[in-house]
Enzyme design. Structure first.
Site, short mmCIF file in Angstrom:
data_model
loop_
_atom_site.label_atom_id
_atom_site.label_comp_id
_atom_site.label_asym_id
_atom_site.label_seq_id
_atom_site.Cartn_x
_atom_site.Cartn_y
_atom_site.Cartn_z
N SER B 249 0.78 -1.23 0.00
CA SER B 249 0.00 0.00 0.00
C SER B 249 0.82 1.29 0.00
O SER B 249 0.41 2.26 -0.64
CB SER B 249 -0.95 0.02 1.20
OG SER B 249 -1.75 -1.12 1.23
N HIS B 378 -11.45 6.26 -7.23
CA HIS B 378 -10.15 5.81 -6.74
C HIS B 378 -10.26 4.37 -6.21
O HIS B 378 -9.41 3.53 -6.50
CB HIS B 378 -9.65 6.74 -5.64
CG HIS B 378 -8.51 6.18 -4.86
ND1 HIS B 378 -7.25 6.02 -5.39
CD2 HIS B 378 -8.44 5.67 -3.60
CE1 HIS B 378 -6.45 5.47 -4.49
NE2 HIS B 378 -7.15 5.25 -3.39
N SER B 379 -11.31 4.10 -5.47
CA SER B 379 -11.54 2.77 -4.92
C SER B 379 -12.99 2.69 -4.47
O SER B 379 -13.74 3.64 -4.65
CB SER B 379 -10.63 2.53 -3.70
OG SER B 379 -11.09 3.30 -2.59
#
Lengths: 373, 487
Positions: B249, B378-379
């Site tokens: 991440s 983005h997510s």
């Protein structure tokens, strides 16, 4: 930087701890080191030996590694000409400039680059010029190196990475040339932290770190680079990680330290025996993480008292972790509270260093209080 | 928010003379200087400026790059540093070790040029027509169909897994909508042995290399089949067999790592390259600067591939940088750089192929900035309508999409039609749904795997912690979801 190097090189030529140099003028001389290094008996089990100081024993370990492992490379700031502490002298000429090379001045880059080398299968030995400058690389060490194997399900790892950095007080290093940051990294599962007390220990432990299949940080006590001289085996040998060493057996109190402070504790043990008739067991922890809980607890069960000492600030220092674990395991055996003699909760000061460091008098006084508890 | 599909005709877009990649106003040009193969030339700013008709071109690099820099097309071994001229105190040239340049006697600041910046290389127009036939890589039909199928399969998997997060079946997901061309074009130009370091939006690279749907799903579901042993959030894929380093991440941490890996690979002499993907946001991290500088200074065979998709979560590029994107930074490090149309799979392919060839032959890094657009959020934790207009997103989805551009190319050649499209749409959906249903039924990994792989060997203290966990579970098992986990 060059000025700092010159100052540090002068540190090794100070007089020994038991005498103070008589001032010739009214200005005060800088203090001598706060301990005396005592070389240990020549090891006989590792083959022929040669007189080496600590930086030379590091060079020897690196030389052995480059000779036997064709993938091994050494890199960092200024390592090509031999390094600011001369740990890599001669290696570039001997092994080539693709194997011993300078990097740009960027610790996060040095460690990140080292991780990548290791992931690709090479043996990566990264030098951080002072442990005080390791913090830009903290993310790469903690979030990447330490977690590489775990997060990938063991598909990938950087076990071939070893990071070396000069560590600890040196007499005049002040805030940014004296730090002992092992506690920051001890809190991070996945890396190993190793700190030697002498040239023989340094070479064997460094070689173990390089061979170990986990990323390791090897802190080298800079005050010992020139001051510590021993007969060191010339061939490769390994001293096991995660094994503490009992240097001196005793029955009344356990004195636990690592790196430079082990020598202080040895002197404290001698003082305690002579002045108080107290028998001290002296232990060198050697590996901070994962540490040898068994050896320490076995000792405390025997003696009933534990004194832990390090230069790093007392709050959150590694002595706190040891203290907590030992009181969990050995509570009913304790005759006195576990005592920590450490640096104060301040940045490492310059002119106040003699007052700051956990010297033998502070440790001796702690022993006295614990015996009389 | 509507789901973005590839099945939209893109006939209506009028060709604009200015490209509209967010944040970079530049003039679309094809670069036709030839050296080898696909006639892609990586420009130093100096040589591009020499060809440019823009009189006001005065990018940073022009003055600084008047140093004599040899760029032989052949292999270049460890070259000596540029500034090692013999020291000559009588000459009227600067003798500074730090730079090789001429004196100048009038004060003038170099103007960074962001109005007409580095041009965007493309092979197809937005309708999938080849602009300059000599740039067409002329890939065989099977290869092009494979590109199309991989991009569309990724798109299908994205839609299904995004939905599955919305339904609470998986915890998190990130789609790749709009960027499929950057993945497939670059992956196709590499060898299977080349090592890939990614950021998190490169699933198409893994898919192109053959990572099975079952393993994508296994990682997202964190089930027993997950190669990562269930330890990471969804989309943190990795594959040792496919030389795709496991995703992490923290952003940009892979950039200096890629440089180190490339250095190791250079020493092995195995004709492999390393490719390192990252977004334009991650390029702001210190690790990016570190990685670029190390790769260039230590002469690493490495392709830096920046996906400039216009946004870092909600942060548009004009809040990310003030210079001419990421490509303009390359020359500052001494790196050959190019900007490409990331939605043109052939442009991406050509640039990556040439970069690969030269990176290995010359042991130096290349920087490719692939301009594209992040069509999706983005997510699953993001709703991008909070910071951008639906119209903007629709433009990219309908008018300039890598999948539809490639489809136009294929249909123009008679390689694909309505029938094939219908059949493939049905088949790809079936493949994804079947993998999905299988993955749903699998158990989670054994809880012992919480404790292993911290180190290669388990330290005694961790053994004790594991034992204490099991003792606890024996007594309080009804409070823990043990039934879902492997026994």
């Amino acid at each position: 930087m060059a000025a700092a190097v010159r100052l540090l090189l002068r540190a090794g030529s100070a007089c020994n701890a038991s005498s103070v140099c008589a001032p010739h003028t009214s200005t005060q001389r800088r203090h001598a080191a706060h301990f005396t290094f005592q070389p240990e008996p020549v090891p006989s089990q590792y083959g022929p030996t040669q007189k080496m100081n600590l930086f030379q024993s590091v060079t020897s370990a690196l030389d052995n590694t480059l000779a036997s492992d064709p993938t091994a490379v050494i890199f960092g700031e200024d390592v090509a000409f031999g390094g600011v502490f001369r740990c890599t002298v001669g290696l570039r000429d001997k092994y080539g400039k693709d194997r011993v090379f300078n990097t740009p001045l960027c610790e996060q880059g040095i460690v990140g680059f080292g991780i990548g080398l290791a992931v690709a299968g090479a043996t990566a030995i990264a030098e951080i010029q002072f442990a005080d400058y390791i913090f830009p690389a903290f993310d790469q060490i903690v979030n990447e190196a330490a977690k590489y194997r775990y997060r990938s399900g063991n598909l990938f790892d950087c076990g071939n990475l070893t990071i070396r950095a000069p560590w600890g007080c040196v007499g005049h290093g002040a805030l940014y040339h004296s730090q002992s940051p092992e506690a920051f990294f001890a809190h991070c599962p996945g890396i190993k932290i190793v700190i030697p007390r002498s040239p023989v220990q340094a070479k064997g432990l460094l070689l173990s770190c390089i061979i170990d299949k986990n990323p390791c940080i090897f802190f080298e006590p800079k005050i010992l680079y020139r001051a510590a001289v021993e007969q060191v085996p010339m061939e490769s040998y390994q001293i096991p990680l995660s094994q503490a060493e009992v240097l001196q057996e005793g029955s009344d109190i356990t004195l636990l330290a690592w790196g430079t402070q082990v020598h202080v504790m040895r002197e404290v043990a001698a003082m305690a025996q002579e002045k108080l008739g107290v028998s001290c067991e002296v232990i060198d922890l050697r590996t901070i993480q994962p540490w040898d809980i068994e050896t320490v607890c076995k000792s405390v069960v025997k003696t009933g008292r534990l004194l832990v000492s390090h230069e790093a600030p007392v709050t959150g220092g590694f002595a706190a972790e040891i203290s907590s674990t030992v009181q969990e395991e050995c509570f009913l055996n304790l005759e006195a509270p576990i005592t920590r003699v450490c640096g104060y909760d301040t940045p490492f000061p310059h002119i106040f260093e003699p007052f700051y460091i956990p010297d033998k008098w502070k440790c001796f006084d702690a022993v006295k209080r614990m015996i009389n508890y | 928010m509507s789901s973005f599909t590839w099945d939209y005709c893109a006939k209506s877009a009028c060709a604009r003379s200015k490209c509209v990649f967010i944040g970079v106003k530049c003039i679309l040009r094809t670069i036709v200087t030839g050296l080898y193969g696909f006639h892609v030339k990586f420009c130093t700013i100096h040589s591009w400026a020499a060809r440019s008709s823009l009189a006001d071109w005065s990018l940073l690099g022009v003055r600084l790059l008047r140093r004599p820099r040899p760029l032989p097309p052949c292999a270049r071994a460890l070259s000596p540093p540029l500034q090692q001229q013999p020291f000559d105190s009588l000459a009227e040239k600067p003798q500074f070790p730090g730079a090789s340049a001429e004196f100048v006697d009038h004060l003038e600041f170099i103007q960074p040029n962001v109005i007409s910046g580095i041009p965007v290389y493309r092979v197809m127009d937005r309708q999938g027509q080849i602009i300059n036939p000599s740039e067409d890589p002329q890939l065989p039909k099977e290869m092009v169909l494979n590109f199309y199928q991989k991009m569309t399969l990724l798109n299908t998997m994205d839609r299904i897994l995004y939905e599955s997060q919305r339904q609470g079946r998986i915890s998190f997901y990130m789609t790749n909508y709009g960027e499929e061309g950057t993945h497939v074009g670059s992956a196709a130009a590499l060898d299977p042995e080349d090592l890939v370091f990614g950021q998190y939006r490169e699933a198409g690279v893994l898919m192109f290399r053959g990572f099975p749907l079952d393993l994508f799903m296994a990682q997202c579901y964190a089930n027993v089949d997950d190669l990562g042993k269930g330890r990471q959030m969804p989309v943190h894929y990795g594959s040792k067999d496919l030389n795709f380093v496991t995703i992490s991440s923290p952003l940009a941490t892979q950039i200096p790592q890629a440089a180190g890996a490339a250095y190791a690979i250079k020493r092995e002499n195995t004709n492999r390259v390393v490719i390192c993907y990252f977004g334009e946001g991650a390029a702001s991290e210190g690790d990016a600067h570190a990685g670029f500088n190390f790769a260039a200074t230590l002469e690493c065979p490495l392709i830096f591939f920046c996906r400039n998709n216009g946004y870092a979560i909600s942060t548009p590029t004009d809040e990310q940088y003030r210079g001419d994107g990421i490509a303009a930074r390359g020359p500052g490090y001494g790196m050959l750089s190019i900007r490409v149309d990331g939605n043109d799979v052939f442009a991406v392919y050509n640039a990556t192929k040439e970069a690969r060839r030269r990176a290995i032959a010359e042991n130096q890094p290349f920087l490719i900035e692939a301009m594209t657009y992040r069509i999706g959020h983005h997510s699953t934790s993001d709703d991008s309508s909070a910071y951008r207009s639906v119209d903007e997103v629709n433009y990219w989805d309908k008018q300039d999409h890598p999948i539809s551009r490639l489809r136009h190319y294929m249909t123009a050649r008679g390689w694909w039609g309505e029938e094939e499209e219908r059949a493939w749409r049905k088949q790809s959906r079936k493949l994804v749904m079947e993998a999905f249903e299988r993955a749903e039924k699998r158990q989670k990994p054994h809880p012992d795997l919480l404790f292993s792989d911290v180190y290669l060997e388990m330290p005694p203290s961790l053994e004790k912690q594991k034992e204490s966990m099991w003792r606890h579970l024996q007594q309080y098992r009804e409070h823990y979801p043990l039934d879902h986990y492997e026994k």
